[in-house]
Each structure stands twice: as structure tokens, then as C-alpha cells.
Scaffold this motif. Structure first.
Motif, mmCIF file in Angstrom:
data_model
loop_
_atom_site.group_PDB
_atom_site.id
_atom_site.type_symbol
_atom_site.label_atom_id
_atom_site.label_comp_id
_atom_site.label_asym_id
_atom_site.label_seq_id
_atom_site.Cartn_x
_atom_site.Cartn_y
_atom_site.Cartn_z
ATOM 1 N N VAL A 255 0.724 -1.144 -0.053
ATOM 2 C CA VAL A 255 0.033 -0.136 -0.185
ATOM 3 C C VAL A 255 0.861 1.338 0.020
ATOM 4 C CG1 VAL A 255 -1.756 -1.100 1.482
ATOM 5 C CG2 VAL A 255 -0.074 0.261 2.335
ATOM 6 N N ASP A 256 0.237 2.531 -0.322
ATOM 7 C CA ASP A 256 0.842 3.704 -0.276
ATOM 8 C C ASP A 256 2.123 3.920 -0.634
ATOM 9 O OD1 ASP A 256 0.514 6.272 0.611
ATOM 10 O OD2 ASP A 256 1.130 5.796 2.584
ATOM 11 N N PRO A 257 2.236 4.153 -1.884
ATOM 12 C CA PRO A 257 3.747 4.260 -2.436
ATOM 13 C C PRO A 257 3.981 5.881 -2.314
ATOM 14 C CG PRO A 257 2.051 4.005 -4.207
ATOM 15 C CD PRO A 257 1.382 3.567 -3.153
ATOM 16 N N ARG A 258 5.226 6.061 -2.616
ATOM 17 C CA ARG A 258 5.567 7.365 -2.571
ATOM 18 C C ARG A 258 5.222 8.426 -3.392
ATOM 19 N NH1 ARG A 258 10.782 10.107 -0.807
ATOM 20 N NH2 ARG A 258 11.273 11.725 -2.154
ATOM 21 N N GLY A 259 4.679 8.063 -4.806
ATOM 22 C CA GLY A 259 4.308 8.938 -5.687
ATOM 23 C C GLY A 259 5.530 9.222 -6.482
ATOM 24 N N ILE A 260 6.076 8.145 -7.182
ATOM 25 C CA ILE A 260 7.184 8.660 -8.184
ATOM 26 C C ILE A 260 6.819 7.861 -9.699
ATOM 27 C CG2 ILE A 260 9.041 8.801 -6.293
ATOM 28 C CD1 ILE A 260 9.643 5.854 -6.615
ATOM 29 N N ASP A 261 7.360 8.656 -10.350
ATOM 30 C CA ASP A 261 7.198 8.003 -11.926
ATOM 31 C C ASP A 261 8.387 7.915 -12.588
ATOM 32 O OD1 ASP A 261 7.970 10.600 -12.189
ATOM 33 O OD2 ASP A 261 5.918 11.430 -12.887
ATOM 34 N N GLU A 262 9.538 7.853 -12.030
ATOM 35 C CA GLU A 262 10.492 7.622 -12.595
ATOM 36 C C GLU A 262 11.362 6.434 -12.124
ATOM 37 O OE1 GLU A 262 13.048 10.826 -9.973
ATOM 38 O OE2 GLU A 262 12.508 11.238 -11.855
ATOM 39 N N HIS A 263 12.347 5.613 -12.896
ATOM 40 C CA HIS A 263 13.033 4.634 -12.291
ATOM 41 C C HIS A 263 13.818 4.953 -10.898
ATOM 42 C CE1 HIS A 263 12.376 3.259 -16.231
ATOM 43 N NE2 HIS A 263 12.696 1.896 -15.760
ATOM 44 N N TRP A 264 13.996 3.942 -9.895
ATOM 45 C CA TRP A 264 14.264 4.058 -8.812
ATOM 46 C C TRP A 264 15.368 3.214 -8.211
ATOM 47 C CZ3 TRP A 264 13.153 8.870 -6.559
ATOM 48 C CH2 TRP A 264 13.208 9.017 -5.323
ATOM 49 N N ASP A 265 16.133 3.406 -7.283
ATOM 50 C CA ASP A 265 16.798 2.622 -6.605
ATOM 51 C C ASP A 265 16.258 1.741 -5.617
ATOM 52 O OD1 ASP A 265 19.061 1.243 -5.649
ATOM 53 O OD2 ASP A 265 20.004 2.793 -4.522
ATOM 54 N N PRO A 266 16.054 0.174 -5.748
ATOM 55 C CA PRO A 266 15.549 -0.504 -4.797
ATOM 56 C C PRO A 266 16.048 -0.544 -3.566
ATOM 57 C CG PRO A 266 15.812 -1.707 -6.863
ATOM 58 C CD PRO A 266 16.690 -0.368 -6.940
ATOM 59 N N VAL A 267 17.398 -0.374 -3.401
ATOM 60 C CA VAL A 267 18.051 -0.146 -2.327
ATOM 61 C C VAL A 267 17.261 1.025 -1.167
ATOM 62 C CG1 VAL A 267 20.320 0.346 -1.158
ATOM 63 C CG2 VAL A 267 20.089 -0.981 -2.966
ATOM 64 N N TYR A 268 16.897 1.948 -1.826
ATOM 65 C CA TYR A 268 16.228 3.061 -1.128
ATOM 66 C C TYR A 268 14.865 2.303 -0.455
ATOM 67 C CZ TYR A 268 14.006 7.610 -0.467
ATOM 68 O OH TYR A 268 13.467 8.766 -0.172
ATOM 69 N N ASP A 269 14.229 1.491 -1.077
ATOM 70 C CA ASP A 269 13.122 0.777 -0.456
ATOM 71 C C ASP A 269 13.653 -0.021 0.860
ATOM 72 O OD1 ASP A 269 11.422 2.068 -2.033
ATOM 73 O OD2 ASP A 269 10.627 0.198 -3.328
ATOM 74 N N ALA A 270 14.743 -0.586 0.518
ATOM 75 C CA ALA A 270 15.038 -1.875 1.597
ATOM 76 C C ALA A 270 15.616 -0.945 2.751
ATOM 77 C CB ALA A 270 16.253 -2.490 1.048
#
Length: 423
Positions: A255-270
């Protein structure tokens, strides 16, 4: 989010009229306990189904990520997941609707009957093993069916801008509320000298080895961007579905993503998931004890530390390294585990400003409302200084012993006298 108390009053009038009419809402109760500046309501629609409505109104002092623009992109990110990632779609919350006014936005999703993975940690060692297994499963699915869907080369400077740049943008708000703590003067925290945030940012930018660790070679499909563990809802395999499209055979829902529309670093999520265990969840429920020692330094500790969370946090890096996506990530991105620890430290520092941007009413011993928000901001800021300084001044490979690094949060100096909150 916390289930509303049955005695709490109906606040349907707080939900924008257009949302009420579109969903045929009959009643609403406000949910508490999250980390968002939005108001969150559990509502009953005309068919008797429970839906969650999130409403954010534009206001001064909202940091990036808490602003209305980011909020309005959340429905688009959710819709994109369902449209472009069919294998991940069943694990992702569906949209019921979204709306926008001149100075507000709202979106609705089904009520998820589930709980954060951290609830597993209440059951001792067996619970920790189940928690780590759940973490492997969740990130395995997010990696296989989400992050891996597409990738692009990371632009030069992405890592420094994402982490250090975010803190630099938020420092003015911290200075406004915390004053001398952010004016560039070195501090003592838990008995050790610690540079100011400004000095730590300068040292970060001057270290080639740190810049190399912060910079991901590639960015991946934007699966979330704010993946604290409260945004993962574990669901029983036999939980009922709903007319809104939840799959009863799926055992977790994002649920509740950040609200981004560009590619992202998965390590940020981790790193956000790690932050849930080290500080975020315990701080949001119990706040911090903050004092001044005889030398004028600060002592900071969680008021209600959760040892089971700390023990699990130390195992998160090694656990993630066994997940297929992150195991493969290491072949072309050998410093990702080090970046995880740096990203975690920057999350703690940046989150301090988010607490000042939050409008949720919290009550801690001796502090409520704005004072409670300042307590959270001060506690996180001091904790973040400890973490980032430990990385910059400690072993060259902190990822080799993450438990030793995270132990700086548990150091108790004392005795200390209560610290008056700024403001």
C-alpha cells in the motif's frame, strides 16, 4: 494505521463532498498511527464495504515527499503497477477512486485486513524466523515481478542528490524548529563528539569512496519508494476478498507508494524497511527520552525500545543478500549493502523534517501536538547524526558487521536531566 476506536465520533464531514458523493459514503472514522501529513479515514460505502480514504490539503511547511504534488502522483503510480506489471498487480492495493480539488487531493482503496510483518516479531525466535522468511518472500516477489521489469543507467550524481541532497533541502525546516542544533556547531550525543549535519554533508561530498557507495549503477522500475514495513500488509491465505479486486490467495498487499514516476533505486526501499525496525515504528508509538548530560551534550534513546526489532534489524542486510534480485544486484553493484547502511542513516536524518511536516496529533509523556512532533524530530536528528558519523568515521566496510554499526543507537550514556524541547 490503527483501527479506529469504536467510541470515536463519526467525522464524515471531514471527507470532501465530492469523495463522499462518488463513493456513497455513510460514515467515517479517522485512523491514527501512520507517518503521513494526510488525514486517513476508514469509511463505509453504500454497499457496506470498508474503504480507506486519504486526503491531503496543501499547506506551508510540507517537505518534499509530503507535498501535494507527490500525493497526487500516488494514484498514478498505483495504476501504473496494475497496468504494466500484471504479475505484481495481485500483490498491490487496487484503487477505488481518486480526486483533486484546487488545494487538495484524495484517493480511496479497500480496507486491507492484515498487519505489518513486524507483528511476527512478538513471538520470540520463531517469530523472528517467520519475519525474515516473510521479508525474503516479499522482496523476492517485488524483485522478480517489479524492480526487474525495466532498468536504466543511473545519471551521474544520483546517489548524492537522492540522499545528501534530500537532507540539505530539509535542513532549513529543521533549523526553523530545532535552532542551534543545526547551525553547524559540533555536538556531543550519547557521550561521543558528533559533527553537525552541515559538516557531515561536507564530508560525504568530499569522500570518493562514499560517493561510489551512494551511486547505484542502474535504477529500476519504481515499485514503491517509501517501503516502510507499515506499507506491507500480511494477509491470511484464507482472508476474504472484496468487490474491489483483492485476491484472497495472495498473502501480502503493498500500500501507499511514494508517488514517483521515474526509475528508482531498490536499495532505497530496503533502507526504509530497515528504518522501520531500528527507529521508526518504536519512535512513532513511544517517542524519545532526550536529556542533557553534565558536559552539555545530549542523551537520546527510544522511550519504548523493542529489542526484538533491533535483533531483526541486524539480520536484514544478510537476509536481503539471499534474495534473488539483490543477489544478482551484487554482480554489477558490489557496494549495494554499504549503500543500504548509508541510505538508512540518511533516511533517519531526513525523516526528522518529515515529523515537523506531519500534522498527526500524537501524545507522549510531557508532550503532545507540536511538542510531540518536535520531540520526534529532535530524537531522529540526533540518532541520524550518530549513524552517519559512525559510517564516515568507522570501518571501511561497515556492511561486514551491520550489528556493530547499528549498536550506536543502543548506547546509553547518562545520567541526564530532561531536555527542554525547542520552540
Amino acid at each position: 494505521m490503527t483501527e479506529p476506536d469504536a467510541r470515536s465520533r463519526d467525522v464524515l464531514e471531514q471527507v470532501p463532498e465530492g469523495v463522499r458523493d462518488a463513493l456513497g459514503l455513510r460514515r467515517a472514522r479517522e485512523l491514527t498511527g501512520g507517518g503521513t501529513p494526510a488525514r486517513v479515514y476508514r469509511c463505509e460505502d453504500g454497499d457496506g464495504d470498508a474503504v480507506v480514504v486519504k486526503v491531503l490539503r496543501a499547506g506551508a511547511g510540507a517537505v518534499d515527499g509530503h507535498d501535494l504534488g507527490s500525493f497526487l502522483r500516488k494514484p498514478a503510480q498505483i495504476a501504473r503497477i496494475h497496468r504494466e506489471l500484471p504479475a505484481l498487480s495481485p500483490y498491490y492495493v487496487p484503487l477505488v477512486g481518486h480526486w483533486q480539488g484546487p488545494d487538495w487531493g484524495a484517493y480511496a482503496m479497500p480496507w486491507i485486513d492484515g498487519a505489518s510483518p513486524v507483528t511476527l516479531l512478538r513471538d520470540g525466535d520463531p517469530g523472528r524466523q517467520r519475519f525474515l522468511a516473510a521479508l525474503r518472500s516479499v522482496f523476492g516477489i517485488l524483485g522478480t515481478h517489479g524492480y526487474s521489469a525495466s532498468s536504466v543507467p543511473a545519471p551521474p550524481g544520483h546517489g548524492l542528490g537522492t540522499h545528501a541532497g534530500r537532507l540539505a533541502r530539509r535542513l532549513p525546516l529543521l533549523t526553523e524548529h530545532l535552532g542551534p542544533l543545526t547551525d553547524g556547531t559540533d555536538l556531543r550525543v550519547n557521550g561521543r563528539p558528533v559533527p553537525s549535519a552541515h559538516e557531515l554533508l561536507r564530508r560525504t561530498a568530499a569522500r570518493e569512496d562514499v560517493l561510489a557507495a551512494l551511486q547505484p549503477p542502474r535504477l529500476y522500475f519504481p515499485v514503491h519508494g517509501d517501503l516502510n514495513l507499515g506499507n506491507l500488509m500480511l494477509r491470511a491465505a484464507d482472508a476474504p476478498g472484496s468487490r474491489h479486486g483483492l485476491d484472497p490467495d495472495r498473502q501480502f498487499t503493498v500500500v501507499d507508494p511514494r508517488g514517483i514516476d521515474e526509475h528508482w533505486d531498490p536499495v532505497y526501499d530496503a533502507a526504509k524497511a530497515l528504518f522501520s525496525l531500528t527507529l521508526f515504528d518504536a519512535a512513532m508509538t513511544g517517542g524519545f527520552e532526550i536529556g542533557r548530560d553534565a558536559t552539555g551534550g545530549y542523551d537520546v534513546r527510544l522511550r519504548r525500545p523493542v529489542p526484538a526489532h533491533s535483533a531483526a534489524a541486524a539480520e536484514v542486510p544478510a537476509t536481503l543478500a539471499t534474495v534473488g534480485f539483490f543477489r544478482r544486484l551484487g554482480h554489477g553493484d558490489p557496494l549495494w549493502l554499504r549503500r543500504l547502511l548509508y541510505a538508512h542513516a540518511f533516511h533517519v536524518l531526513a525523516e526528522a523534517a518529515c515529523r515537523l511536516s506531519d500534522r498527526t496529533v500524537r501524545t507522549f509523556p510531557g508532550a503532545t501536538g507540536p511538542a510531540a512532533r518536535r520531540e520526534l524530530a529532535l530524537g531522529l536528528h540526533l540518532s541520524g547524526l550518530l549513524l552517519l558519523d559512525d559510517l564516515l568515521s568507522g570501518p571501511a566496510e561497515p556492511e561486514a558487521d551491520p550489528a556493530a554499526h547499528l549498536a550506536c543507537l543502543a548506547t546509553v550514556h547518562g545520567p541526564a536531566t530532561a531536555c527542554p524541547l525547542p520552540g
